[in-house]
Design a protein around this motif. Structure first.
Motif, short mmCIF file in Angstrom:
data_model
loop_
_atom_site.label_atom_id
_atom_site.label_comp_id
_atom_site.label_asym_id
_atom_site.label_seq_id
_atom_site.Cartn_x
_atom_site.Cartn_y
_atom_site.Cartn_z
N MET A 254 -20.63 -45.62 35.56
CA MET A 254 -21.59 -45.40 36.63
C MET A 254 -20.86 -45.27 37.97
O MET A 254 -19.84 -45.93 38.21
CB MET A 254 -22.63 -46.50 36.68
CG MET A 254 -23.43 -46.63 35.40
SD MET A 254 -25.08 -47.34 35.60
CE MET A 254 -25.95 -45.97 36.38
N MET A 255 -21.40 -44.40 38.84
CA MET A 255 -20.81 -44.15 40.15
C MET A 255 -21.87 -44.43 41.21
O MET A 255 -23.04 -44.12 41.03
CB MET A 255 -20.37 -42.69 40.27
CG MET A 255 -19.46 -42.19 39.17
SD MET A 255 -19.03 -40.43 39.39
CE MET A 255 -20.62 -39.64 39.06
N SER A 256 -21.42 -44.99 42.34
CA SER A 256 -22.37 -45.26 43.42
C SER A 256 -21.63 -45.56 44.71
O SER A 256 -20.48 -46.02 44.69
CB SER A 256 -23.27 -46.45 43.07
OG SER A 256 -24.13 -46.77 44.13
N VAL B 150 -23.57 -55.74 38.50
CA VAL B 150 -24.08 -56.58 37.42
C VAL B 150 -25.18 -55.87 36.66
O VAL B 150 -25.20 -55.85 35.42
CB VAL B 150 -24.59 -57.93 37.99
CG1 VAL B 150 -25.35 -58.71 36.92
CG2 VAL B 150 -23.42 -58.76 38.51
N VAL B 151 -26.13 -55.26 37.39
CA VAL B 151 -27.23 -54.55 36.74
C VAL B 151 -26.70 -53.43 35.86
O VAL B 151 -27.12 -53.26 34.70
CB VAL B 151 -28.23 -54.00 37.77
CG1 VAL B 151 -29.21 -53.03 37.12
CG2 VAL B 151 -29.00 -55.13 38.44
N ALA B 152 -25.76 -52.64 36.40
CA ALA B 152 -25.20 -51.52 35.63
C ALA B 152 -24.59 -51.98 34.32
O ALA B 152 -24.83 -51.40 33.26
CB ALA B 152 -24.16 -50.78 36.48
N ASP C 153 -20.34 -49.12 30.69
CA ASP C 153 -19.03 -49.66 30.36
C ASP C 153 -18.19 -49.95 31.59
O ASP C 153 -17.28 -50.78 31.55
CB ASP C 153 -18.27 -48.66 29.47
CG ASP C 153 -18.96 -48.46 28.13
OD1 ASP C 153 -18.72 -49.26 27.22
OD2 ASP C 153 -19.77 -47.52 28.02
N ASP C 154 -18.50 -49.26 32.69
CA ASP C 154 -17.65 -49.35 33.86
C ASP C 154 -18.47 -48.96 35.09
O ASP C 154 -19.55 -48.36 34.97
CB ASP C 154 -16.44 -48.42 33.72
CG ASP C 154 -15.22 -48.91 34.47
OD1 ASP C 154 -15.37 -49.76 35.37
OD2 ASP C 154 -14.12 -48.44 34.15
N TYR C 155 -17.96 -49.29 36.28
CA TYR C 155 -18.66 -49.01 37.53
C TYR C 155 -17.62 -48.69 38.59
O TYR C 155 -16.69 -49.47 38.81
CB TYR C 155 -19.47 -50.24 37.94
CG TYR C 155 -20.42 -50.05 39.11
CD1 TYR C 155 -21.78 -49.88 38.90
CD2 TYR C 155 -19.96 -50.08 40.42
CE1 TYR C 155 -22.67 -49.74 39.96
CE2 TYR C 155 -20.83 -49.93 41.49
CZ TYR C 155 -22.18 -49.77 41.25
OH TYR C 155 -23.06 -49.63 42.31
#
Length: 239
Positions: A85-87, A96-98, A104-106
């Motif tokens: 996920m990207m943000s 944490v939510v992701a 798998d990753d942020y």
């Protein structure tokens, strides 16, 4: 999970920002990836259903909803495909939510493109290794059975569904039962990054694992914390 050589290089980028997609696409193309693109969550789900990418880069903020919701839908369709996920948001609650919904990753924006590509490569390298390595081994601990070859987990004879990363994390710890594993060693062994990554990623994945395999997650039996160091998996065998 598709395991062909071609599919193992297929990446779906889900982001409404054309500049971000172009930067990621160009970097991926240099490394030989086949790149698919989607601007919305609906487009992303259609692409996943038709093209079956082996990794998804997913923006949190989408024009037709939240990337978190898209991640949940992806997990219903495929528990194993790696999702990064990207943000632009770096608040711990977002990370944490992701991870709790199955990412798998942020990574946070602005993106460090080479670091992102390295993370992608690490996830894809793990999936490629799984497709050619038949271990034919089973690990048993009290009520827990880990079928390494089939990548299946059973608790009290009932199958427990884990994400790709959760399985690898559990298998690595169980294979080293009784040993104290530092967060850094876990990161290097499971994620394999050449770049630093925040260790809270591990802690959230551990918390998710405990909810799935422990009878009392607040009083874990299998995965024990070692303060200031990392974690230790119980070495108690059934009997």
């Amino acid at each position: 999970m598709i395991s062909t050589t071609e599919s193992s290089r297929k990446v779906l980028i889900v982001d409404p920002d054309a500049t971000t997609r172009r930067e990621v696409r160009n970097a991926c193309a240099q490394d030989g990836y086949q790149v698919l693109e989607a601007e919305t969550g609906a487009d992303a789900l259609r692409e996943v259903g038709s093209a079956r990418p082996s990794l998804v880069l997913l923006e949190v903020a989408l024009p037709d909803g939240s990337g978190f919701d898209v991640c949940r839908e992806l997990r219903k369709a495929d528990a194993a495909v790696p999702v990064i996920m990207m943000s632009s948001r770096s608040d711990e609650i977002d990370v944490v939510v992701a991870l709790e919904i199955g990412a798998d990753d942020y990574v946070t924006k602005p993106l460090r493109i080479r670091e992102l590509v390295a993370r992608m490569a690490a996830h894809l390298r793990r999936t490629r290794q799984e497709s050619v390595e038949a271990t034919r081994s089973r690990l048993e601990f009290r009520e827990l059975l880990i079928d390494v070859n089939e990548r299946r987990i059973y608790k009290a004879n009932k199958e427990v569904e884990l994400t790709h990363t959760e399985f690898d994390l559990l298998n690595f710890q169980a294979s080293n039962a009784g040993k104290v594993l530092s967060r850094e060693k876990i990161l290097n062994s499971i994620w394999g990054y050449e770049y630093p990554i925040e260790t809270r990623v591990i802690d959230v994945h551990i918390r998710n694992l405990r909810r799935k395999i422990e009878t009392q997650p607040s009083r874990p039996y299998y995965i024990l914390a070692v303060p200031g160091i990392g974690y230790r998996f119980t070495n108690a065998r059934p009997g």
